[in-house]
Design an enzyme around this catalytic site. Structure first.
Site, PDB file in Angstrom:
ATOM      1  N   LYS A 106       0.853  -1.199   0.000  1.00 32.11           N
ATOM      2  CA  LYS A 106       0.000   0.000   0.000  1.00 32.11           C
ATOM      3  C   LYS A 106       0.874   1.229   0.000  1.00 32.11           C
ATOM      4  O   LYS A 106       2.013   1.200   0.468  1.00 32.11           O
ATOM      5  CB  LYS A 106      -0.878   0.011   1.254  1.00 32.11           C
ATOM      6  CG  LYS A 106      -2.067   0.953   1.163  1.00 32.11           C
ATOM      7  CD  LYS A 106      -3.083   0.471   0.144  1.00 32.11           C
ATOM      8  CE  LYS A 106      -4.462   0.425   0.673  1.00 32.11           C
ATOM      9  NZ  LYS A 106      -5.386  -0.427  -0.020  1.00 32.11           N
ATOM     10  N   THR A 190     -14.927  -3.182  -7.137  1.00 29.20           N
ATOM     11  CA  THR A 190     -15.012  -3.374  -5.688  1.00 29.20           C
ATOM     12  C   THR A 190     -16.470  -3.435  -5.246  1.00 29.20           C
ATOM     13  O   THR A 190     -16.884  -4.356  -4.527  1.00 29.20           O
ATOM     14  CB  THR A 190     -14.254  -2.254  -4.938  1.00 29.20           C
ATOM     15  OG1 THR A 190     -12.931  -2.168  -5.484  1.00 29.20           O
ATOM     16  CG2 THR A 190     -14.179  -2.536  -3.460  1.00 29.20           C
TER      17      THR A 190
HETATM   18  N1  GLU Z   1      -7.250  -0.204  -3.222  1.00 29.31           N
HETATM   19  C1  GLU Z   1      -8.004  -1.394  -3.435  1.00 29.31           C
HETATM   20  C2  GLU Z   1      -8.027  -2.253  -2.186  1.00 29.31           C
HETATM   21  O1  GLU Z   1      -7.815  -1.773  -1.095  1.00 29.31           O
HETATM   22  C3  GLU Z   1      -7.554  -2.148  -4.667  1.00 29.31           C
HETATM   23  C4  GLU Z   1      -6.151  -2.639  -4.637  1.00 29.31           C
HETATM   24  C5  GLU Z   1      -5.665  -3.200  -5.967  1.00 29.31           C
HETATM   25  O2  GLU Z   1      -6.453  -3.304  -6.885  1.00 29.31           O
HETATM   26  O3  GLU Z   1      -4.476  -3.511  -6.031  1.00 29.31           O
HETATM   27  O4  GLU Z   1      -8.331  -3.409  -2.237  1.00 29.31           O
END
Ligand code: GLU
Length: 407
Positions: A106, A190
């Site tokens: 992250k 998502t």
């Molecule tokens: N930011 C999104 C999460 O927390 C997606 C992460 C991604 O696609 O790598 O799952």
């Protein structure tokens, strides 16, 4: 007391519990207490008025046991190292739970994007990649959108990475614009993943169309969840964003609310609902609560007021450990973040695979594969929870940890 501990410490409690249930001793999991690699950088950019400003940025690659690290980059004025580490830890477990060939990562920049022009945000995005060029990479650490970042930001970052690398490298990021190697179906993935999950578990949860839903956060994730549930006949009775909330016991007209939000930037002024304070969303009279904003929005101070019997965590870490315990005791069924919001990273994986093979998949294939993954994983979590008489969160962590330490 637990609420006072760092987010990372709180998150590690789930590792401890899962290890204990799997009969793993401390030496087998000790390495997972420490992130593999964390970089803090200073990003200095020229502002539009000619002045210079510096921003703090981070990238954490929490664990790469399963493959290159994967996870979003957020822009937020309150971002900090503890938050980034924890989000990267959660990504590690999310990718493992979905059996993706990734570890967790992250990143964040501490900035309020509302105070920046588009050109300033572009310079900041490019500076992030310049400073972290040796950390990220298509086979090392793959970035994606997160809070306050989107396809445009991923486009800038991919372009900067490719420029420095000297060749096109679309697979360094996912969630890109379509004309830069993005995938169909990534934008709403998502929310859609959470939607498929909930629909598959309707029987087990005793719900269905007509059920009343409150959605906290009307950004990319909450908006699409609300839209899909509304289309399926669920009643979205309350929606909030960072400025306020709107409610309608008969169900909000979600397509009209989406149009309203895109022009007025807030939901509270929507004519089709009654305005109320955003802090009251958690206590809305509903069957299903969908936190889709930031972490720790349900805490010791408001958990007891939750009226929903089901919580679908589309945000990362929306419940503090204390809130989780309070809601568990109340018998609320919680579909945990590492399961419920895994649709985003699942379609990210599809995008990365398409980039590497230089192909593009039709939308139908993306939706089918996303649905299958969310449904299978959801059923596995639910079943394990039932067998052991434990929460879905505990079951999800058990399954994920098994996939990391390979027991
Ligand atoms: N930011 C999104 C999460 O927390 C997606 C992460 C991604 O696609 O790598 O799952």
């Amino acid at each position: 007391m637990v609420d006072q501990s760092s987010l990372h410490e709180q998150a590690l409690l789930h590792l401890d519990e899962a290890a204990q249930r799997l009969g793993l001793d401390e030496p087998a999991i000790a390495y997972l207490r420490i992130p593999e690699e964390t970089m803090q950088v200073r990003l200095t950019i020229p502002m539009d008025d000619g002045s210079q400003r510096s921003f703090a940025g981070w990238r954490c690659r929490y664990d790469s046991t399963r493959g290159p690290t994967k996870g979003g980059v957020r822009f937020h004025p309150a971002s900090n190292l503890d938050e980034v580490l924890t989000l990267a830890f959660w990504m590690t477990f999310k990718c493992a739970l979905l059996a993706l060939p990734y570890g967790g990562g992250k990143g964040a920049i501490r900035v309020d994007p509302d105070t920046m022009s588009r050109t300033e945000l572009e310079r900041l995005s490019r500076a992030f990649i310049k400073q972290l060029f040796h950390v990220v990479g298509p086979d090392r650490d793959i970035i994606a959108p997160d809070v306050n970042t989107n396809a445009t930001v991923m486009g800038w970052m991919t372009d900067e990475y490719s420029r420095i690398a000297g060749h096109p490298s679309p697979a360094v990021a996912t969630g890109k614009p379509l004309d830069q190697g993005g995938s169909l179906g990534r934008e709403d993935a998502t929310g859609r993943g959470g939607f498929y999950l909930l629909r598959r578990l309707e029987k087990q949860l005793g719900i269905g169309p007509g059920a009343r839903v409150a959605v906290q956060g009307f950004g990319n994730v909450g908006l699409h969840m609300a839209r899909l549930l509304h289309e399926a006949g669920y009643r979205i009775v309350a929606v909030s964003d960072s400025r306020g909330a709107t409610g309608n016991a008969g169900g909000l007209d979600i397509p009209a609310l989406i149009v309203h939000k895109s022009s007025s930037k807030d939901v509270a002024s929507f004519a089709g609902g009654e305005k109320f304070d955003a802090a009251g969303l958690v206590a809305a009279d509903c069957d299903i609560l969908v936190p889709a904003a930031l972490e720790s929005t349900v805490h010791e101070g408001n958990a007891a007021a939750v009226r929903a019997g089901i919580i679908v965590e589309l945000a990362n870490g929306p419940l503090t450990a204390q809130a989780d315990a309070i809601l568990e005791r109340k018998g609320v069924i919680i579909l945990p973040d590492i399961l419920a919001n895994a649709g985003g990273v699942s379609v990210s994986w599809f995008e990365w695979e398409q980039n590497r093979a230089n192909v593009s998949w039709p939308l139908e294939r993306i939706h089918d594969q996303l649905r299958t993954r969310m449904e299978e994983c959801g059923l596995a979590v639910f079943e394990l929870a039932r067998q052991h008489g434990i929460s879905c969160r505990s079951a999800a962590y058990m399954l994920a940890l098994k996939n990391i330490v390979k027991v």
